[in-house]
Design a protein around this motif. Structure first.
Motif, PDB file in Angstrom:
ATOM      1  N   LEU A   5      -4.221   8.544   0.446  1.00 11.12           N
ATOM      2  CA  LEU A   5      -3.377   7.762   1.349  1.00 11.12           C
ATOM      3  C   LEU A   5      -4.119   6.522   1.824  1.00 11.12           C
ATOM      4  O   LEU A   5      -5.342   6.525   1.964  1.00 11.12           O
ATOM      5  CB  LEU A   5      -2.969   8.591   2.574  1.00 11.12           C
ATOM      6  N   VAL A   6      -3.360   5.459   2.099  1.00 11.99           N
ATOM      7  CA  VAL A   6      -3.910   4.234   2.676  1.00 11.99           C
ATOM      8  C   VAL A   6      -3.072   3.866   3.889  1.00 11.99           C
ATOM      9  O   VAL A   6      -1.837   3.909   3.833  1.00 11.99           O
ATOM     10  CB  VAL A   6      -3.906   3.080   1.652  1.00 11.99           C
ATOM     11  N   PHE A   7      -3.733   3.524   4.995  1.00  9.28           N
ATOM     12  CA  PHE A   7      -3.068   3.107   6.231  1.00  9.28           C
ATOM     13  C   PHE A   7      -3.212   1.587   6.361  1.00  9.28           C
ATOM     14  O   PHE A   7      -4.323   1.075   6.517  1.00  9.28           O
ATOM     15  CB  PHE A   7      -3.692   3.802   7.439  1.00  9.28           C
ATOM     16  N   LEU A   8      -2.095   0.873   6.301  1.00  5.48           N
ATOM     17  CA  LEU A   8      -2.102  -0.589   6.329  1.00  5.48           C
ATOM     18  C   LEU A   8      -1.497  -1.101   7.632  1.00  5.48           C
ATOM     19  O   LEU A   8      -0.407  -0.676   8.021  1.00  5.48           O
ATOM     20  CB  LEU A   8      -1.280  -1.136   5.156  1.00  5.48           C
ATOM     21  N   ASP A  35      -2.259   4.811  -4.829  1.00  3.26           N
ATOM     22  CA  ASP A  35      -1.992   4.076  -6.065  1.00  3.26           C
ATOM     23  C   ASP A  35      -0.763   3.170  -5.965  1.00  3.26           C
ATOM     24  O   ASP A  35      -0.282   2.653  -6.968  1.00  3.26           O
ATOM     25  CB  ASP A  35      -1.834   5.043  -7.237  1.00  3.26           C
ATOM     26  N   HIS A  36      -0.258   2.967  -4.756  1.00  5.21           N
ATOM     27  CA  HIS A  36       0.925   2.108  -4.556  1.00  5.21           C
ATOM     28  C   HIS A  36       0.506   0.639  -4.648  1.00  5.21           C
ATOM     29  O   HIS A  36      -0.613   0.281  -4.235  1.00  5.21           O
ATOM     30  CB  HIS A  36       1.536   2.402  -3.186  1.00  5.21           C
ATOM     31  N   PRO A  37       1.361  -0.249  -5.173  1.00  9.67           N
ATOM     32  CA  PRO A  37       1.013  -1.673  -5.231  1.00  9.67           C
ATOM     33  C   PRO A  37       0.630  -2.268  -3.878  1.00  9.67           C
ATOM     34  O   PRO A  37      -0.259  -3.127  -3.812  1.00  9.67           O
ATOM     35  CB  PRO A  37       2.289  -2.320  -5.780  1.00  9.67           C
ATOM     36  N   LEU A  38       1.259  -1.805  -2.795  1.00 12.45           N
ATOM     37  CA  LEU A  38       0.929  -2.331  -1.469  1.00 12.45           C
ATOM     38  C   LEU A  38      -0.468  -1.922  -1.018  1.00 12.45           C
ATOM     39  O   LEU A  38      -1.060  -2.570  -0.142  1.00 12.45           O
ATOM     40  CB  LEU A  38       1.954  -1.844  -0.432  1.00 12.45           C
ATOM     41  N   ALA A  39      -1.009  -0.847  -1.590  1.00 16.14           N
ATOM     42  CA  ALA A  39      -2.304  -0.332  -1.142  1.00 16.14           C
ATOM     43  C   ALA A  39      -3.438  -1.310  -1.407  1.00 16.14           C
ATOM     44  O   ALA A  39      -4.505  -1.206  -0.788  1.00 16.14           O
ATOM     45  CB  ALA A  39      -2.597   1.002  -1.826  1.00 16.14           C
ATOM     46  N   ARG A  40      -3.209  -2.270  -2.278  1.00 18.32           N
ATOM     47  CA  ARG A  40      -4.260  -3.242  -2.596  1.00 18.32           C
ATOM     48  C   ARG A  40      -4.324  -4.380  -1.576  1.00 18.32           C
ATOM     49  O   ARG A  40      -5.231  -5.209  -1.642  1.00 18.32           O
ATOM     50  CB  ARG A  40      -4.029  -3.812  -4.002  1.00 18.32           C
ATOM     51  N   LEU A  44       9.120  -3.409   3.843  1.00 15.90           N
ATOM     52  CA  LEU A  44       9.801  -2.117   3.888  1.00 15.90           C
ATOM     53  C   LEU A  44      11.021  -2.089   2.976  1.00 15.90           C
ATOM     54  O   LEU A  44      11.516  -1.009   2.627  1.00 15.90           O
ATOM     55  CB  LEU A  44      10.225  -1.788   5.327  1.00 15.90           C
ATOM     56  N   ALA A  45      11.517  -3.258   2.592  1.00 14.64           N
ATOM     57  CA  ALA A  45      12.677  -3.313   1.697  1.00 14.64           C
ATOM     58  C   ALA A  45      12.310  -3.002   0.259  1.00 14.64           C
ATOM     59  O   ALA A  45      13.198  -2.810  -0.585  1.00 14.64           O
ATOM     60  CB  ALA A  45      13.330  -4.689   1.782  1.00 14.64           C
ATOM     61  N   SER A  46      11.028  -2.922  -0.047  1.00 15.79           N
ATOM     62  CA  SER A  46      10.602  -2.768  -1.438  1.00 15.79           C
ATOM     63  C   SER A  46      10.316  -1.335  -1.838  1.00 15.79           C
ATOM     64  O   SER A  46      10.016  -1.077  -3.004  1.00 15.79           O
ATOM     65  CB  SER A  46       9.344  -3.614  -1.683  1.00 15.79           C
ATOM     66  N   THR A  47      10.411  -0.392  -0.900  1.00 18.29           N
ATOM     67  CA  THR A  47      10.032   0.981  -1.212  1.00 18.29           C
ATOM     68  C   THR A  47      10.736   1.948  -0.264  1.00 18.29           C
ATOM     69  O   THR A  47      11.020   1.587   0.884  1.00 18.29           O
ATOM     70  CB  THR A  47       8.495   1.160  -1.095  1.00 18.29           C
ATOM     71  N   PRO A  48      11.094   3.166  -0.703  1.00 20.29           N
ATOM     72  CA  PRO A  48      11.790   4.104   0.188  1.00 20.29           C
ATOM     73  C   PRO A  48      10.943   4.473   1.408  1.00 20.29           C
ATOM     74  O   PRO A  48       9.713   4.484   1.349  1.00 20.29           O
ATOM     75  CB  PRO A  48      12.036   5.330  -0.707  1.00 20.29           C
ATOM     76  N   LEU A  49      11.633   4.814   2.480  1.00 18.03           N
ATOM     77  CA  LEU A  49      10.979   5.173   3.731  1.00 18.03           C
ATOM     78  C   LEU A  49      11.146   6.675   3.951  1.00 18.03           C
ATOM     79  O   LEU A  49      12.268   7.191   3.964  1.00 18.03           O
ATOM     80  CB  LEU A  49      11.626   4.394   4.880  1.00 18.03           C
TER      81      LEU A  49
END
Length: 295
Positions: A257-260, A174-179, A188-193
């Motif tokens: 989970l989504v693998f991008l 459900d993360h914005p990047l998953a789309r 990587l600067a937009s979300t914790p690692l």
């Protein structure tokens, strides 16, 4: 005087801190390991391990005994290795490890090829845990393994590269990047690692879990995991995202989970490593067998 099983049971349990895994490695029953340790403790006159329903830990006396016996055991093993090398034969046992399941498959193929050439040498294969990538090599539990590079240690040989694998980013479904179809290192600067905790060289962590993007934007480090399944759970729960190999999607696919693909990241380099003071005819022959498969 210690019997061989007492020595091996104590040293292996001190490393694994788990009776079941110790029994599996030594090919005996869990009960046999428990009886052997109790016998050793009676001989010494003090507990060597603290046992609870949740964990096994060395006592102070156990830690000191482990340090003393480990050094003596390594000297004995080194002496036997030198004798084997002088004899020029390849027999005995070779212990090899891997840090990812796709490398485990490669290890099994290499072990089959190696054993067909050297049937008097057995190959034992095991997975290397995320939080202690070089510990088994240094304790003598492994003779050789496939690991993620870079490895730059004075006591470890960084051998041939076996593969280059594209990088990916694991994000919650459900993360914005998953789309998106892919991400960049700047994302990587937009979300914790989610990172890793353990006995891991800092230069290795900096390579795989950077603190800044290529443009210099800070990357926030979130919770640190000690095992791979923890990484997946933390990501699925929205605690952060995690870099990995894109091939991991074939082994760890989950609905949450989504693998991008990371479009601009260099590949992960996997290579063979082994202790510099324990190279022998067995390790050289195994390296040759594996190199022929990947060559």
């Amino acid at each position: 005087m210690l019997e061989r099983l007492e020595l091996e049971a104590f040293l292996t349990l001190a490393e694994e801190l788990h009776f079941g895994r110790t029994a599996e490695r030594l090919h005996v029953s869990t009960g046999r390991i428990s009886q052997t340790i109790k016998k050793l403790e009676r001989q010494i006159g003090a507990p060597l391990f603290e046992r609870t329903s949740r964990k096994v830990a060395l006592t102070a006396i156990g830690r000191q005994l482990h340090e003393d016996l480990r050094q003596a055991h390594q000297q004995m093993e080194a002496g036997l290795e030198r004798a084997v090398n002088m004899a020029g034969s390849i027999h005995g046992t070779l212990r090899v490890g891997y840090s990812a399941p796709w490398n485990g498959n490669l290890m099994i193929k290499a072990a089959d090829a190696f054993h067909s050439r050297h049937p008097e040498c057995d190959v034992h294969i095991r997975e290397v845990q995320l939080h202690d990538p070089l510990g088994p090599l240094r304790t003598g539990a492994l003779d050789l393994q496939i690991s993620e590079f870079p490895i730059d240690e004075p006591d470890i040989v960084a051998g041939p590269v076996v593969s280059h694998e594209p990088r990916a980013l694991i994000v919650p479904a459900d993360h914005p990047l998953a789309r998106r179809d892919s991400v960049s290192l700047e994302d990587l600067a937009s979300t914790p690692l989610v990172t890793i905790a353990g006995a891991i060289p800092q230069y290795w962590l900096d390579q795989h879990y950077p603190h800044h993007t290529p443009a210099g934007r800070p990357i926030t480090h979130g919770p640190a995991a000690t095992y791979w399944q923890e990484v997946l759970s933390l990501v699925a729960l929205g605690k952060g995202v995690s870099p990995t190999c894109f091939r991991a999607a074939q082994y760890y696919s989950r609905s949450d989970l989504v693998f991008l693909p990371i479009s601009d990241a260099p590949p992960i380099v996997y290579g063979l490593v082994w202790p510099s003071d324990r190279e022998n005819s067995r390790t050289r022959a195994f390296v040759q067998s594996l190199s022929e498969l990947t060559g």
